[in-house]
Scaffold this active site. Structure first.
Site, mmCIF file in Angstrom:
data_model
loop_
_atom_site.group_PDB
_atom_site.id
_atom_site.type_symbol
_atom_site.label_atom_id
_atom_site.label_comp_id
_atom_site.label_asym_id
_atom_site.label_seq_id
_atom_site.Cartn_x
_atom_site.Cartn_y
_atom_site.Cartn_z
ATOM 1 N N GLU A 80 0.840 -1.199 0.000
ATOM 2 C CA GLU A 80 0.000 0.000 0.000
ATOM 3 C C GLU A 80 0.875 1.249 0.000
ATOM 4 O O GLU A 80 1.900 1.307 0.676
ATOM 5 C CB GLU A 80 -0.894 -0.015 1.243
ATOM 6 C CG GLU A 80 -1.573 1.295 1.557
ATOM 7 C CD GLU A 80 -2.718 1.615 0.621
ATOM 8 O OE1 GLU A 80 -3.507 2.495 0.939
ATOM 9 O OE2 GLU A 80 -2.817 0.980 -0.437
ATOM 10 N N ASP A 108 -2.457 -5.121 0.547
ATOM 11 C CA ASP A 108 -1.805 -4.013 1.248
ATOM 12 C C ASP A 108 -0.440 -4.389 1.807
ATOM 13 O O ASP A 108 0.471 -3.566 1.839
ATOM 14 C CB ASP A 108 -2.694 -3.522 2.392
ATOM 15 C CG ASP A 108 -3.990 -2.920 1.874
ATOM 16 O OD1 ASP A 108 -3.920 -2.062 0.983
ATOM 17 O OD2 ASP A 108 -5.065 -3.315 2.351
#
Length: 252
Positions: A80, A108
């Site tokens: 992320e 992420d």
């Protein structure tokens, strides 16, 4: 809201959020709630990774002070916050190195201890509802899901919360603080309610001296790179050195 974000989040997080919105043609002056939510999600991802390492024996340990003599590897790879091209490059590299199955959507984080990708969600709604939406979208048992709420609730795949209780408590406390600070500034209702958000936007535009014909519609489009959004607000996509330092929100 924009002023609140710039005061209460680490400048590196703010910069990453600005780049993400710019990449997809979104105006943070207009979509201030999305701006705040992107920053919140980024911070949770960095906090999730902070202080967690793998030692020479392959054991997961928590280290809060840097020891130049310790041969440690960060337990989590942060995906992320990277631009899409770089993010997929990192994912492909991880898959080639570890043999992990390539996810359909950008996750992420990657957990080197458990050898799995992680999808982080931050929601103001019931955690189980958002979890089911997330699971239905991902449709993969290989990607671990962990959802946090602004009220201190959480939900994770197979009730496996990955982190120790203290680390998760830090994240919950930060989210609760963000909520309280927003509320004290009269921003919380507009952050979670589309109707209130429109009212706040009109008020902000008026206070900025913009003309009556200025656009006031809040976009409901979800950027591909920012997929961990709830249907209206962002819930949620660099390196190991980009760890967040968490600033307390200054009072007015």
């Amino acid at each position: 809201m924009e002023e609140f974000v710039r005061q209460c989040f680490n400048p590196m997080i703010v910069e990453l959020a600005e780049k993400a919105m710019k990449e997809y043609g979104e105006d943070l002056k207009i979509e201030t709630n999305k701006f705040a939510a992107i920053c919140t999600h980024l911070e949770v991802c960095f906090m999730y990774s902070d202080f967690h390492f793998i030692n020479e024996q392959g054991e997961s340990i928590i280290v809060e002070l840097d020891d130049p003599n310790a041969l440690l590897k960060h337990r989590f790879e942060i995906i992320e916050g990277r631009d899409r091209t770089m993010a997929w490059t990192v994912v492909n590299s991880i898959c080639n190195t570890t043999g992990a199955e390539k996810p359909k959507f950008l996750p992420d984080l990657y957990d080197y201890k458990e050898n799995r990708f992680i999808e982080i969600g931050v929601t103001r709604r019931e955690v189980h509802i958002y979890y089911l939406e997330k699971a239905n979208k991902i449709k993969s048992e290989k990607t671990h899901i962990h959802i946090f709420s602004f009220t201190g609730e959480e939900m994770a795949t197979k009730a496996d919360y990955t982190l120790d209780e203290e680390s998760r408590a830090r994240i919950k406390t930060r989210l609760f603080t963000i909520r309280q600070e927003m509320a004290s500034r009269g921003l919380w209702d507009s952050f979670v309610s589309p109707k209130e958000a429109k009212k706040q936007l009109k008020k902000d535009l008026k206070s900025q001296g913009q003309c009556a014909g200025s656009p006031t519609k809040v976009s409901r489009r979800t950027s591909p790179a920012l997929r961990i959004l709830e249907p209206m607000w962002m819930d949620s996509n660099p390196t190991a050195t980009l760890r967040a330092s968490f600033l307390k929100c200054p009072k007015k």
